[in-house]
Design a protein around this motif. Structure first.
Motif, PDB file in Angstrom:
ATOM      1  N   TYR A   1       0.799  -1.225   0.000  1.00  0.00           N
ATOM      2  CA  TYR A   1       0.000   0.000   0.000  1.00  0.00           C
ATOM      3  C   TYR A   1       0.835   1.281   0.000  1.00  0.00           C
ATOM      4  O   TYR A   1       0.327   2.345   0.370  1.00  0.00           O
ATOM      5  N   GLN A   2       2.076   1.210  -0.431  1.00  0.00           N
ATOM      6  CA  GLN A   2       2.892   2.426  -0.473  1.00  0.00           C
ATOM      7  C   GLN A   2       2.216   3.493  -1.342  1.00  0.00           C
ATOM      8  O   GLN A   2       1.655   3.200  -2.394  1.00  0.00           O
ATOM      9  N   ASN A   3       2.250   4.735  -0.855  1.00  0.00           N
ATOM     10  CA  ASN A   3       1.714   5.901  -1.582  1.00  0.00           C
ATOM     11  C   ASN A   3       0.208   5.830  -1.809  1.00  0.00           C
ATOM     12  O   ASN A   3      -0.317   6.478  -2.726  1.00  0.00           O
ATOM     13  N   GLN A   4      -0.490   5.077  -0.960  1.00  0.00           N
ATOM     14  CA  GLN A   4      -1.949   4.982  -1.071  1.00  0.00           C
ATOM     15  C   GLN A   4      -2.652   5.658   0.106  1.00  0.00           C
ATOM     16  O   GLN A   4      -3.857   5.490   0.288  1.00  0.00           O
ATOM     17  N   GLY A   5      -1.903   6.399   0.912  1.00  0.00           N
ATOM     18  CA  GLY A   5      -2.503   7.121   2.028  1.00  0.00           C
ATOM     19  C   GLY A   5      -2.877   6.251   3.207  1.00  0.00           C
ATOM     20  O   GLY A   5      -3.684   6.673   4.049  1.00  0.00           O
ATOM     21  N   VAL A   6      -2.303   5.071   3.306  1.00  0.00           N
ATOM     22  CA  VAL A   6      -2.600   4.155   4.414  1.00  0.00           C
ATOM     23  C   VAL A   6      -1.631   4.418   5.560  1.00  0.00           C
ATOM     24  O   VAL A   6      -0.413   4.497   5.355  1.00  0.00           O
ATOM     25  N   ARG A   7      -2.141   4.526   6.766  1.00  0.00           N
ATOM     26  CA  ARG A   7      -1.320   4.819   7.938  1.00  0.00           C
ATOM     27  C   ARG A   7      -0.433   3.623   8.279  1.00  0.00           C
ATOM     28  O   ARG A   7      -0.703   2.486   7.895  1.00  0.00           O
ATOM     29  N   LYS A   8       0.587   3.876   9.066  1.00  0.00           N
ATOM     30  CA  LYS A   8       1.383   2.804   9.634  1.00  0.00           C
ATOM     31  C   LYS A   8       0.588   2.172  10.768  1.00  0.00           C
ATOM     32  O   LYS A   8      -0.009   2.876  11.591  1.00  0.00           O
ATOM     33  N   GLY A   9       0.537   0.859  10.816  1.00  0.00           N
ATOM     34  CA  GLY A   9      -0.217   0.171  11.851  1.00  0.00           C
ATOM     35  C   GLY A   9       0.431   0.299  13.216  1.00  0.00           C
ATOM     36  O   GLY A   9       1.621   0.603  13.341  1.00  0.00           O
ATOM     37  N   VAL A  10      -0.372   0.078  14.238  1.00  0.00           N
ATOM     38  CA  VAL A  10       0.103   0.113  15.624  1.00  0.00           C
ATOM     39  C   VAL A  10      -0.202  -1.239  16.254  1.00  0.00           C
ATOM     40  O   VAL A  10      -1.357  -1.679  16.283  1.00  0.00           O
ATOM     41  N   GLU A  11       0.812  -1.909  16.742  1.00  0.00           N
ATOM     42  CA  GLU A  11       0.620  -3.230  17.332  1.00  0.00           C
ATOM     43  C   GLU A  11      -0.099  -3.124  18.673  1.00  0.00           C
ATOM     44  O   GLU A  11       0.155  -2.203  19.453  1.00  0.00           O
ATOM     45  N   GLY A  12      -1.003  -4.074  18.907  1.00  0.00           N
ATOM     46  CA  GLY A  12      -1.737  -4.087  20.160  1.00  0.00           C
ATOM     47  C   GLY A  12      -2.701  -5.252  20.185  1.00  0.00           C
ATOM     48  O   GLY A  12      -2.678  -6.127  19.317  1.00  0.00           O
ATOM     49  N   THR A  13      -3.561  -5.279  21.175  1.00  0.00           N
ATOM     50  CA  THR A  13      -4.511  -6.379  21.281  1.00  0.00           C
ATOM     51  C   THR A  13      -5.534  -6.316  20.148  1.00  0.00           C
ATOM     52  O   THR A  13      -5.708  -5.294  19.496  1.00  0.00           O
ATOM     53  N   GLY A  14      -6.198  -7.428  19.927  1.00  0.00           N
ATOM     54  CA  GLY A  14      -7.164  -7.509  18.854  1.00  0.00           C
ATOM     55  C   GLY A  14      -6.528  -7.749  17.497  1.00  0.00           C
ATOM     56  O   GLY A  14      -7.217  -7.680  16.474  1.00  0.00           O
ATOM     57  N   MET A  15      -5.223  -8.032  17.486  1.00  0.00           N
ATOM     58  CA  MET A  15      -4.509  -8.182  16.228  1.00  0.00           C
ATOM     59  C   MET A  15      -3.917  -9.579  16.084  1.00  0.00           C
ATOM     60  O   MET A  15      -3.672 -10.279  17.074  1.00  0.00           O
ATOM     61  N   ILE A  16      -3.676  -9.968  14.822  1.00  0.00           N
ATOM     62  CA  ILE A  16      -2.848 -11.129  14.510  1.00  0.00           C
ATOM     63  C   ILE A  16      -1.428 -10.585  14.518  1.00  0.00           C
ATOM     64  O   ILE A  16      -1.014  -9.877  13.603  1.00  0.00           O
ATOM     65  N   ILE A  17      -0.691 -10.887  15.564  1.00  0.00           N
ATOM     66  CA  ILE A  17       0.527 -10.146  15.854  1.00  0.00           C
ATOM     67  C   ILE A  17       1.759 -10.708  15.159  1.00  0.00           C
ATOM     68  O   ILE A  17       2.739  -9.996  14.948  1.00  0.00           O
ATOM     69  N   SER A  18       1.733 -11.992  14.767  1.00  0.00           N
ATOM     70  CA  SER A  18       2.895 -12.557  14.077  1.00  0.00           C
ATOM     71  C   SER A  18       2.479 -13.758  13.239  1.00  0.00           C
ATOM     72  O   SER A  18       1.452 -14.394  13.500  1.00  0.00           O
ATOM     73  N   THR A  19       3.307 -14.056  12.235  1.00  0.00           N
ATOM     74  CA  THR A  19       3.124 -15.208  11.366  1.00  0.00           C
ATOM     75  C   THR A  19       4.361 -16.082  11.471  1.00  0.00           C
ATOM     76  O   THR A  19       5.491 -15.583  11.341  1.00  0.00           O
ATOM     77  N   THR A  20       4.158 -17.371  11.688  1.00  0.00           N
ATOM     78  CA  THR A  20       5.262 -18.296  11.923  1.00  0.00           C
ATOM     79  C   THR A  20       5.295 -19.355  10.832  1.00  0.00           C
ATOM     80  O   THR A  20       4.293 -20.018  10.565  1.00  0.00           O
ATOM     81  N   PHE A  21       6.468 -19.503  10.205  1.00  0.00           N
ATOM     82  CA  PHE A  21       6.679 -20.513   9.177  1.00  0.00           C
ATOM     83  C   PHE A  21       7.433 -21.701   9.761  1.00  0.00           C
ATOM     84  O   PHE A  21       8.177 -21.571  10.737  1.00  0.00           O
ATOM     85  N   SER A  22       7.268 -22.854   9.141  1.00  0.00           N
ATOM     86  CA  SER A  22       7.853 -24.107   9.611  1.00  0.00           C
ATOM     87  C   SER A  22       9.130 -24.430   8.840  1.00  0.00           C
ATOM     88  O   SER A  22       9.159 -24.351   7.609  1.00  0.00           O
ATOM     89  N   ILE A  23      10.191 -24.813   9.579  1.00  0.00           N
ATOM     90  CA  ILE A  23      11.442 -25.258   8.968  1.00  0.00           C
ATOM     91  C   ILE A  23      11.931 -26.510   9.690  1.00  0.00           C
ATOM     92  O   ILE A  23      11.567 -26.760  10.834  1.00  0.00           O
TER      93      ILE A  23
END
Length: 318
Positions: free
Chosen positions: A68-90
């Motif tokens: 979404y670069q240059n689309q007027g979207v704000r930077k997100g703020v981490e906090g509750t109510g969010m999917i906070i991380s994505t974990t891949f398997s190795i």
């Protein structure tokens, strides 16, 4: 009432990121995932929708982004109510390879152990929290490149982590167990792991209980927009939607045609956005498996406007 086990495991994760080229380079060149589909956000054709995964774009391996670069979207703020991380398997034998590879690319890596599994934590170019977790029981066939061979390559998504406010902790645990075919399999401090019953690799979810004073998060660049769960077909999807809407009184979207799958969306009691997506028809409906990701593919009803759409998108060097 006892509900049918509609949910079969993870389908994909979708995040809001910043610059398209940096996103593509990070996930394909550094993490060695395959670009299986380059299309547009079906709700905003001025923005790419990039799908990364294994060779075929198998549900459970797919990580997708909206640059979404240059689309007027704000930077997100981490906090509750969010999917906070994505974990891949190795594989466990790949841990040293990935730590060195990431650090040599100038990325700060934090090592830890969780549920008896080793974890590498880092952030992507948009500041998303990403993890690599060892799991020698994951036998999925990875995508490989000249630099990343089968012995060390990422197998797929292992789980996502939801950051949950204390007053939402019990309601969301109940909902996931009662309605999402999940069972709690382990607890580690303020963290609980759930798995989809009967699922294979790529079927896990972790809940992280927040401190009492943790503020609510705000979606934006550098945050996960939603996580999608796999369901067999539209008939099962309709039955699940009926259960959620008619019996539980939840707000659920109508079934949406995403070309490569059909989807419904709703929010958890802890506010995270869930999608439930069908396993098919798959990413090879408009490209052969060999060609996946090599062309800009559009929704059928947007094809007539291809020239205008292409002109408005940033150029990406693949």
């Amino acid at each position: 009432m006892e509900t049918k086990p509609f949910i079969k495991g993870l389908h994909h994760v979708t995040a809001t990121v910043n610059e398209a080229q940096a996103d593509y380079d990070f996930y394909t060149k550094l993490l060695a995932l395959r670009l299986v589909k380059k299309t547009v956000n079906f709700d905003n054709n001025a923005v790419y929708h990039m799908y990364y995964g294994d060779k075929n774009g198998t549900p459970g391996t797919i990580f997708t982004t909206f640059p979404y670069q240059n689309q007027g979207v704000r930077k997100g703020v981490e906090g509750t109510g969010m999917i906070i991380s994505t974990t891949f398997s190795i594989p466990s034998t790949a841990l040293g390879f990935w730590k060195s590879r990431l650090e040599n690319a100038g990325i700060t890596v934090v090592s830890s152990v969780r549920f008896g599994q080793q974890v590498l934590w880092f952030r992507d170019p948009a500041e998303l929290q990403i993890e690599l977790m060892t799991d020698d029981n994951d036998t999925r066939t990875p995508f490989i490149t000249d630099e990343v061979n089968e012995e060390v390559a990422i197998r797929g998504i292992h789980h996502v982590t939801l950051w949950v406010a204390q007053n939402d902790w019990e309601p969301v645990r109940h909902f996931l167990a009662a309605e999402m075919n999940m069972t709690e399999v382990a607890q580690y401090g303020d963290r609980v792991r759930l798995e989809v019953k009967g699922g294979q690799s790529g079927n896990a979810l972790e809940l992280l209980r927040a401190a009492a004073d943790t503020p609510r998060g705000k979606n934006g660049i550098g945050t996960v927009h939603h996580v999608a769960w796999k369901i067999d077909n539209e008939e099962a999807q309709q039955a699940l939607r009926h259960r959620l809407v008619e019996e539980l009184g939840m707000e659920v979207t109508e079934i949406k045609d995403r070309k490569y799958f059909r989807s419904i969306y709703f929010r958890l009691p802890s506010h995270q956005l869930f999608e439930v997506a069908t396993s098919g028809p798959g990413f090879d409906v408009d490209e052969t498996v060999e060609e996946l990701g090599t062309h800009l593919m559009l929704p059928n009803d947007k094809e007539h406007n291809r020239a205008v759409i292409e002109a408005g998108l940033p150029k990406i060097q693949l």
